[in-house]
Design a protein around this motif. Structure first.
Motif, PDB file in Angstrom:
ATOM      1  N   SER A  61      48.287  49.957  41.739  1.00  0.00           N
ATOM      2  CA  SER A  61      46.966  50.550  41.990  1.00  0.00           C
ATOM      3  C   SER A  61      46.645  51.676  40.997  1.00  0.00           C
ATOM      4  O   SER A  61      45.476  51.918  40.696  1.00  0.00           O
ATOM      5  CB  SER A  61      46.858  51.051  43.419  1.00  0.00           C
ATOM      6  OG  SER A  61      47.816  52.066  43.652  1.00  0.00           O
ATOM      7  N   LEU A  62      47.664  52.371  40.477  1.00  0.00           N
ATOM      8  CA  LEU A  62      47.433  53.416  39.465  1.00  0.00           C
ATOM      9  C   LEU A  62      46.746  52.829  38.232  1.00  0.00           C
ATOM     10  O   LEU A  62      45.825  53.416  37.684  1.00  0.00           O
ATOM     11  CB  LEU A  62      48.755  54.048  39.018  1.00  0.00           C
ATOM     12  CG  LEU A  62      49.536  54.881  39.999  1.00  0.00           C
ATOM     13  CD1 LEU A  62      50.886  55.257  39.407  1.00  0.00           C
ATOM     14  CD2 LEU A  62      48.751  56.127  40.349  1.00  0.00           C
ATOM     15  N   PHE A  63      47.243  51.683  37.798  1.00  0.00           N
ATOM     16  CA  PHE A  63      46.707  51.022  36.610  1.00  0.00           C
ATOM     17  C   PHE A  63      45.335  50.413  36.905  1.00  0.00           C
ATOM     18  O   PHE A  63      44.411  50.539  36.114  1.00  0.00           O
ATOM     19  CB  PHE A  63      47.691  49.958  36.120  1.00  0.00           C
ATOM     20  CG  PHE A  63      49.027  50.538  35.747  1.00  0.00           C
ATOM     21  CD1 PHE A  63      49.270  51.020  34.469  1.00  0.00           C
ATOM     22  CD2 PHE A  63      50.042  50.638  36.690  1.00  0.00           C
ATOM     23  CE1 PHE A  63      50.491  51.573  34.127  1.00  0.00           C
ATOM     24  CE2 PHE A  63      51.274  51.188  36.361  1.00  0.00           C
ATOM     25  CZ  PHE A  63      51.494  51.668  35.083  1.00  0.00           C
ATOM     26  N   GLU A  64      45.228  49.770  38.063  1.00  0.00           N
ATOM     27  CA  GLU A  64      43.957  49.154  38.451  1.00  0.00           C
ATOM     28  C   GLU A  64      42.853  50.201  38.575  1.00  0.00           C
ATOM     29  O   GLU A  64      41.734  49.979  38.120  1.00  0.00           O
ATOM     30  CB  GLU A  64      44.130  48.376  39.753  1.00  0.00           C
ATOM     31  CG  GLU A  64      45.004  47.149  39.591  1.00  0.00           C
ATOM     32  CD  GLU A  64      45.375  46.495  40.915  1.00  0.00           C
ATOM     33  OE1 GLU A  64      45.252  47.141  41.981  1.00  0.00           O
ATOM     34  OE2 GLU A  64      45.807  45.322  40.878  1.00  0.00           O
ATOM     35  N   ALA A  65      43.156  51.341  39.175  1.00  0.00           N
ATOM     36  CA  ALA A  65      42.163  52.404  39.356  1.00  0.00           C
ATOM     37  C   ALA A  65      41.680  52.940  38.006  1.00  0.00           C
ATOM     38  O   ALA A  65      40.532  53.373  37.886  1.00  0.00           O
ATOM     39  CB  ALA A  65      42.736  53.541  40.195  1.00  0.00           C
ATOM     40  N   ALA A  66      42.544  52.899  37.001  1.00  0.00           N
ATOM     41  CA  ALA A  66      42.177  53.369  35.659  1.00  0.00           C
ATOM     42  C   ALA A  66      41.538  52.269  34.818  1.00  0.00           C
ATOM     43  O   ALA A  66      41.170  52.509  33.664  1.00  0.00           O
ATOM     44  CB  ALA A  66      43.419  53.915  34.948  1.00  0.00           C
ATOM     45  N   GLY A  67      41.411  51.063  35.384  1.00  0.00           N
ATOM     46  CA  GLY A  67      40.828  49.944  34.641  1.00  0.00           C
ATOM     47  C   GLY A  67      41.736  49.420  33.538  1.00  0.00           C
ATOM     48  O   GLY A  67      41.269  48.886  32.538  1.00  0.00           O
ATOM     49  N   VAL A  68      43.046  49.570  33.745  1.00  0.00           N
ATOM     50  CA  VAL A  68      44.033  49.191  32.738  1.00  0.00           C
ATOM     51  C   VAL A  68      44.720  47.893  33.134  1.00  0.00           C
ATOM     52  O   VAL A  68      45.143  47.728  34.280  1.00  0.00           O
ATOM     53  CB  VAL A  68      45.094  50.305  32.576  1.00  0.00           C
ATOM     54  CG1 VAL A  68      46.228  49.876  31.670  1.00  0.00           C
ATOM     55  CG2 VAL A  68      44.437  51.571  32.042  1.00  0.00           C
ATOM     56  N   ARG A  69      44.834  46.985  32.175  1.00  0.00           N
ATOM     57  CA  ARG A  69      45.570  45.736  32.389  1.00  0.00           C
ATOM     58  C   ARG A  69      47.032  45.999  32.061  1.00  0.00           C
ATOM     59  O   ARG A  69      47.362  46.477  30.987  1.00  0.00           O
ATOM     60  CB  ARG A  69      44.993  44.647  31.486  1.00  0.00           C
ATOM     61  CG  ARG A  69      45.624  43.298  31.643  1.00  0.00           C
ATOM     62  CD  ARG A  69      44.616  42.308  32.177  1.00  0.00           C
ATOM     63  NE  ARG A  69      45.139  40.953  32.110  1.00  0.00           N
ATOM     64  CZ  ARG A  69      44.491  39.954  31.558  1.00  0.00           C
ATOM     65  NH1 ARG A  69      43.306  40.128  30.992  1.00  0.00           N
ATOM     66  NH2 ARG A  69      45.012  38.747  31.569  1.00  0.00           N
ATOM     67  N   LEU A  70      47.919  45.706  32.983  1.00  0.00           N
ATOM     68  CA  LEU A  70      49.348  45.919  32.823  1.00  0.00           C
ATOM     69  C   LEU A  70      50.010  44.598  32.454  1.00  0.00           C
ATOM     70  O   LEU A  70      49.887  43.610  33.179  1.00  0.00           O
ATOM     71  CB  LEU A  70      49.942  46.458  34.131  1.00  0.00           C
ATOM     72  CG  LEU A  70      51.436  46.708  34.163  1.00  0.00           C
ATOM     73  CD1 LEU A  70      51.832  47.805  33.176  1.00  0.00           C
ATOM     74  CD2 LEU A  70      51.868  47.084  35.581  1.00  0.00           C
TER      75      LEU A  70
END
Length: 155
Positions: A61-70
């Motif tokens: 969720s940290l990455f998703e909230a920042a709009g970042v694809r992991l």
């Protein structure tokens, strides 16, 4: 490791196409316009890597909230990575750099040629394809989630 070490902050991230755990090609160039975090893992089913993949799974969720694809990259085969993800209940995007063995990993300067595996490197690539943050840890030393949080705050 590659002769010149890991790519640095401010450099354009090397483009690549790797297959995911289902054999579907993922092309980094197609992801321009959104930031990406690349996480290179030494090997599936190993202790430190399993701890890291579970930490990423639990904090996606940290990455998703920042709009970042992991994207998680390892030199294991796609079926091995699929089995690992299923075993750990991780719905992360795992990409296989199996053949040519470690070519993409080497392009990022984090391939351990003596062991045939990735070093523990992570790279934040901005929407324009430029590396904005990176970390490379020694073997056995897990990356800290605080580092990812700090990197995401750069966006």
């Amino acid at each position: 490791m590659a002769p010149h070490g890991p790519i640095g902050v401010g450099e354009v991230a090397p483009d690549f196409t790797l297959v995911d755990t289902h054999g579907t090609p993922v092309h980094l160039g197609d992801l321009r316009g959104s930031p990406v975090v690349l996480v290179f893992m030494p090997g599936a089913f190993t202790g430190t890597c399993t701890g890291e993949i579970c930490a990423l799974r639990d904090n996606l969720s940290l990455f998703e909230a920042a709009g970042v694809r992991l994207l998680v990259v390892a030199c294991d085969s796609a079926p091995t990575l699929r089995a690992w993800a299923e075993h750990e209940g991780a719905s992360l995007e795992l990409l296989s750099d199996f053949w040519p063995h470690g070519a993409v990993t080497a392009g990022y300067g984090v391939f351990d040629a003596d062991r045939g595996r990735a070093l523990r490197g992570s790279f934040l690539i901005d929407a324009d394809g430029v590396v904005r943050w990176s970390v490379v840890n020694v073997a056995g030393q897990a990356r800290d989630l605080a580092g990812y949080r700090a990197a995401l705050a750069l966006l």
